[in-house]
Scaffold this active site. Sequence first.
Site, short mmCIF file in Angstrom:
data_model
loop_
_atom_site.label_atom_id
_atom_site.label_comp_id
_atom_site.label_asym_id
_atom_site.label_seq_id
_atom_site.Cartn_x
_atom_site.Cartn_y
_atom_site.Cartn_z
N THR A 18 0.83 -1.20 0.00
CA THR A 18 0.00 0.00 0.00
C THR A 18 0.86 1.25 0.00
OG1 THR A 18 -1.55 -1.23 1.41
CG2 THR A 18 -1.97 1.11 1.15
N ARG A 22 7.87 -2.64 2.76
CA ARG A 22 8.02 -2.74 4.23
C ARG A 22 8.40 -4.14 4.61
NH1 ARG A 22 3.19 0.99 6.69
NH2 ARG A 22 3.72 2.70 5.32
N SER A 113 6.10 3.83 8.69
CA SER A 113 4.94 4.54 9.21
C SER A 113 4.50 4.04 10.58
CB SER A 113 3.82 4.46 8.19
OG SER A 113 2.80 5.35 8.55
N HIS A 114 3.31 3.43 10.64
CA HIS A 114 2.75 3.05 11.93
C HIS A 114 3.32 1.75 12.47
CE1 HIS A 114 0.49 1.22 8.68
NE2 HIS A 114 0.16 0.26 9.51
N LYS A 126 10.16 4.08 0.36
CA LYS A 126 9.12 4.44 -0.59
C LYS A 126 9.67 5.49 -1.54
CE LYS A 126 5.89 7.22 0.97
NZ LYS A 126 4.65 7.93 1.33
N ASP A 278 1.50 9.71 13.61
CA ASP A 278 2.13 8.40 13.47
C ASP A 278 3.63 8.50 13.23
OD1 ASP A 278 2.12 9.36 10.89
OD2 ASP A 278 1.75 7.42 9.98
N ASP A 280 5.69 8.52 10.66
CA ASP A 280 6.26 9.43 9.66
C ASP A 280 5.47 10.73 9.52
OD1 ASP A 280 4.16 7.95 8.59
OD2 ASP A 280 4.92 8.09 6.55
N ASP A 282 2.34 11.52 8.82
CA ASP A 282 1.31 11.80 7.82
C ASP A 282 -0.11 11.53 8.33
OD1 ASP A 282 1.57 9.06 7.78
OD2 ASP A 282 2.01 8.91 5.64
N ARG A 283 -0.23 10.98 9.53
CA ARG A 283 -1.58 10.70 10.03
C ARG A 283 -1.89 11.52 11.26
NH1 ARG A 283 -2.93 4.54 9.75
NH2 ARG A 283 -1.33 3.89 8.27
N THR A 345 -7.70 2.13 -1.28
CA THR A 345 -6.88 2.49 -0.12
C THR A 345 -5.45 2.82 -0.54
OG1 THR A 345 -8.21 1.17 1.37
CG2 THR A 345 -5.93 1.53 2.01
N GLU A 364 -8.65 9.38 4.44
CA GLU A 364 -8.81 7.94 4.61
C GLU A 364 -9.29 7.69 6.04
OE1 GLU A 364 -6.04 5.27 2.18
OE2 GLU A 364 -4.69 6.64 3.21
N GLU A 365 -10.02 6.58 6.19
CA GLU A 365 -10.52 6.23 7.52
C GLU A 365 -9.40 5.92 8.49
OE1 GLU A 365 -9.78 2.98 8.48
OE2 GLU A 365 -8.87 2.73 6.51
N LYS A 377 -0.67 12.57 2.73
CA LYS A 377 -1.50 12.96 3.86
C LYS A 377 -0.62 13.68 4.86
CE LYS A 377 -1.49 8.12 5.51
NZ LYS A 377 -0.83 7.41 4.43
N ARG A 497 -8.98 -6.50 7.55
CA ARG A 497 -9.66 -5.30 8.02
C ARG A 497 -11.13 -5.37 7.62
NH1 ARG A 497 -5.20 -2.58 9.60
NH2 ARG A 497 -3.53 -2.04 8.13
C1 VG1 Z 1 -2.86 1.32 5.80
C2 VG1 Z 1 -4.12 2.17 5.79
C3 VG1 Z 1 -4.16 3.03 4.55
C4 VG1 Z 1 -2.90 3.89 4.49
C5 VG1 Z 1 -1.68 2.99 4.55
C6 VG1 Z 1 -0.38 3.76 4.58
O1 VG1 Z 1 -2.86 0.46 4.68
O2 VG1 Z 1 -5.26 1.34 5.85
O3 VG1 Z 1 -5.32 3.83 4.58
O4 VG1 Z 1 -2.86 4.65 3.31
O5 VG1 Z 1 -1.73 2.18 5.72
O6 VG1 Z 1 -0.40 4.72 5.57
P1 VG1 Z 1 -3.27 -1.09 4.75
O7 VG1 Z 1 -2.99 -1.64 3.39
O8 VG1 Z 1 -2.45 -1.71 5.85
O9 VG1 Z 1 -4.73 -1.10 5.11
V1 VG1 Z 1 1.03 5.08 6.36
O10 VG1 Z 1 0.71 6.31 7.40
O11 VG1 Z 1 1.48 3.61 6.85
O12 VG1 Z 1 2.12 5.54 5.10
CO CO Z 2 2.28 7.19 8.04
#
Ligand code: VG1
Ligand code: CO
Length: 544
Positions: A18, A22, A113-114, A126, A278, A280, A282-283, A345, A364-365, A377, A497
């Site tokens: 996504t 990673r 990211s998270h 990325k 988060d 990086d 962006d959230r 997504t 995004e949710e 984001k 999910r």
């Molecule tokens: C998750 C979220 C998605 C987001 C992605 C990257 O992806 O659901 O909305 O864009 O993380 O965000 P997934 O495929 O695990 O549902 V970040 O802040 O990790 O760059």
């Molecule tokens: Co992020």
Amino acid sequence: MNIQTISTQPFTDQKPGTSGLRKQVTAFQKPHYLENFVQSIFDSLEEVQGQTLVLGGDGRYYNRQAIQIILKIAAANGVKRVKVGHQGILSTPATSCVIRKYHTLGGIVLSASHNPGGPEGDFGIKYNISNGGPAPEKVTEAIYSRSKQIDRYLILEAPDVDLDRLGESQLGDMTVEVIDSVADYAQLMESLFDFERIQQFLTSGEFHLCVDAMHAVTGPYAQAILEQRLGAAAGSVINGQPLEDFGGGHPDPNLVYAHELVEILFGENPPDFGAASDGDGDRNMILGRNFFVTPSDSLAVLAANAKLVPGYKSGLSGVARSMPTSQAADRVAAQLGIECYETPTGWKFFGNLLDADKATLCGEESFGTGSNHVREKDGLWAVLFWLNILAVRQQSVEEIVREHWQTYGRNYYSRHDYEGVESDRANALMEELRASMPTLSGKQFGAYQVEYSDDFSYSDPVDGSISQNQGIRVGFTDGSRIVFRLSGTGTQGATLRVYLESYEPDAAKHNYDPQEALADLIKIADQVAQIRSYTGMAQPTIIT
Ligand code: VG1
Ligand code: CO
């Protein structure tokens, strides 16, 4: 100059998900692993000779080592200049900002990211293109296919660059420019928001806020902008020091992982506003006093109030949301008479809409919101947007959201994650669900009747590219929805999910706990997808 050509063998697992590639840190530490991927990026770009790139990361473990390796590969490939964040730090939105401001070819963001960090945690990489946004699928596909054939990479033999000192130095023929991580981004924020008004509001003594940077990349940005520039009380930013392992935490800004902030905002004598971001940056998660704003609602509220903010006062060209995000923003768009786009997504799908000025705000949710100011984001941007609205409206977060529900109705929403499911079982669940789709239509589940079910496919309105299998949707006749998809950011096993949404127009019924309001749909989700039997789990691991 000593450019070495190192022979190597392809790895078969370098397919970006996504949001980039990673893996566990240990995977990236395997000899040639990072090098292969970086060279695959350079090989698949048309021309890197003489170009400028941006480079930085969220400060997690292996960030500095990876930066040194990437700089040497860039130098060996003829890149002219790399702008790298001071101490290797650049948030994802700041990277996007710098790429755009200096018109660079693109940038490399180092982040998972998270996902947790540290030697036992995850790492990620990325590539972002010249519009500042994540590479679209055709680019990530090209990188992946190159990674499966690669047999050599180029690397400069040279001492490491000092990332702690601002300014320029030479690496072979390439100039490395260590830049202030915050300055360009802070300037951009100042151009969008009414800083004077926010400053008055924050220094009035009547409004208190707490922003949890979760020991990730947002700390330096939030301290510089909120505390130093806008006058928020010292200590308003907590956990502001980026740490390689995020202090052992999980930098995912939701009610479960940002519990320290949640305890403050739901505790005794809470501040008026809370936010977390988060790994990086962006959230964002937005909280009021004893009040949680769902990310889907946050997008809708920002859209409805955009005209109060200088950078958006002339209105929005459109809005866009990822498919599993609630339809709250659609209602605002309808009222404003603008289009609401529904994308798969991942932020990469918003890039074309933003470039073509079809959308101004996106969300995004998963706690991600942003706009056309960058192509990512942006967590702190969302915080400033909220603060600007609060400063103008002089109401509490809760009052603003409740009024919003009164006007537009409430979209009850929740996401249930089942983490660490065995991949085969998760895939089997999705397969069986897909196979059952034709028989679902018209089926009655208690009060709910299935109106449609499909596997979401997106056709990009700008370049016509098609992305298939983006999540299974089950829609009901009353507008409720259940969406099922597998995560594309995890590194171990699979994460299922399940996204649940129902719509309640009646303001007298806006006070339920979402889990209660969605209880029937939660049961139906299990009936339809046999979640318990496939995952072996009676409960989701995370509810947001
Ligand atoms: C998750 C979220 C998605 C987001 C992605 C990257 O992806 O659901 O909305 O864009 O993380 O965000 P997934 O495929 O695990 O549902 V970040 O802040 O990790 O760059
Ligand atoms: Co992020």
